[in-house]
Design an enzyme around this catalytic site. Structure first.
Site, PDB file in Angstrom:
ATOM      1  CB  SER A 110      55.153 -69.144 -15.792  1.00 19.63           C
ATOM      2  OG  SER A 110      54.378 -69.213 -16.961  1.00 19.63           O
ATOM      3  CD  GLU A 203      53.400 -63.592 -14.782  1.00 12.67           C
ATOM      4  OE1 GLU A 203      53.705 -63.195 -15.931  1.00 12.67           O
ATOM      5  OE2 GLU A 203      53.182 -64.788 -14.521  1.00 12.67           O
ATOM      6  CG  HIS A 273      56.026 -64.737 -18.711  1.00 13.45           C
ATOM      7  ND1 HIS A 273      55.072 -64.734 -17.713  1.00 13.45           N
ATOM      8  CD2 HIS A 273      56.227 -66.041 -19.034  1.00 13.45           C
ATOM      9  CE1 HIS A 273      54.707 -65.983 -17.454  1.00 13.45           C
ATOM     10  NE2 HIS A 273      55.389 -66.788 -18.241  1.00 13.45           N
TER      11      HIS A 273
END
Length: 302
Positions: A110, A203, A273
């Site tokens: 992330s 992502e 995620h």
């Protein structure tokens, strides 16, 4: 590309928070896994019990934690407890001299994509992987086990069913990537990465569909897509739309962005995620084989 030494039972690892603040009590089960199941010794950073607005302490606290763990020769791996936002704020304050001389694993995903990309530019592998805050999430057992395997020296070997949306083909190259928003955020900075000849994975989470389109266009205009060896599209989770719909799914937006290129493309790979967030070693040489029935991602054994 330098690969840090594999972990062994009895090794010392560091746990800190490079970005948003954490609930330390919620991390105790993850610490127990690291210590009692994996057999590691855990050093805790000051940032785990600090807060400054939404951050895990001030930039100075988080940077000091990271610097101390990078410089400590007894620490063999560093885990960021969570992402959120904030790791790129401290990167230019860090002296990586001792880290380059004695590389160790840095683990996260992330927001931590910025750190992993920065380390990639130092010619050292790092791990895009689940973080301690998520170690015990329901459905995340395979993700956690994939992290343990890579850290302790097992080779990367993933296989998933193929989708009709995929673009068939084979590719070999260094594995790079992570969070789409962060990859566009670091363009033009010291952490910006070269993508030519590499296999990129993407992502994201909680973005508007038009923002996904905007970021893909940014990658395209910045020349990040045209010379890829291959593309892996992971989870795009909890996406939002405006009152007037954008009109395309995330996969369709990405498909349009890469329509003019010929490299193989795989969609819905288990990275991002969601509980299934398989460990991706940034910088490792891999083979991507996308066929009609299955997709395989394997490291190139030297």
């Amino acid at each position: 590309m330098i690969q840090p030494k594999n972990l062994q039972k009895g090794d010392t690892v560091g746990l800190l928070a490079l970005a948003c603040k954490v609930d330390f009590q919620a991390l105790i089960p993850a610490i127990e896994i690291l210590e009692n199941v994996w057999g590691l010794k855990v050093v805790l950073g000051t940032s785990l019990k600090s807060e400054f607005h939404q951050f895990a302490g001030t930039d100075e606290i988080r940077a000091n934690d990271f610097q101390e763990m990078l410089d400590n020769p007894t620490i063999k791996a560093i885990f960021s407890a969570r992402g959120g936002y904030g790791s790129s704020r401290i990167l230019d304050q860090i002296d990586f001299t001792k880290f380059v001389q004695s590389p160790k694993w840095v683990v996260g995903f992330s927001d931590i994509t910025a750190v992993l990309c920065h380390i990639h530019n130092l010619n050292i592998e790092s791990l895009h992987a689940t973080m301690p805050k998520l170690f015990l999430q329901e459905g995340g057992e395979v993700s956690l086990e994939s992290l343990r395997k890579i850290l302790f020296g097992e080779s990367l070997n993933y296989t998933i069913p193929s989708l009709t949306l995929n673009r068939i083909g084979k590719a070999q190259g260094q594995l790079i990537g992570g969070n789409l928003a962060i990859l566009t955020h670091i363009i033009g900075s010291k952490s910006d990465i070269e993508t030519a000849g590499k296999i990129l994975f993407l992502e994201d989470v909680n973005e508007y569909l038009y923002s996904i389109d905007r970021m893909m266009i940014q990658l395209k205009r910045a020349g990040k897509l045209e010379n890829l060896a291959g593309l892996i599209v992971g989870h795009f989770s909890d996406l939002q739309d405006n009152t007037v719909p954008f009109g395309k799914t995330a996969n369709e937006i990405i498909q349009d962005a890469v329509a003019g290129y010929s490299f193989p493309v795989c969609y819905n790979f288990p990275v991002g995620h969601e509980p299934e967030n398989w460990t991706m070693p940034i910088g490792r040489q891999v083979n991507l084989d996308i066929q009609e029935t299955e997709v395989s991602l394997q490291e190139v054994l030297m």
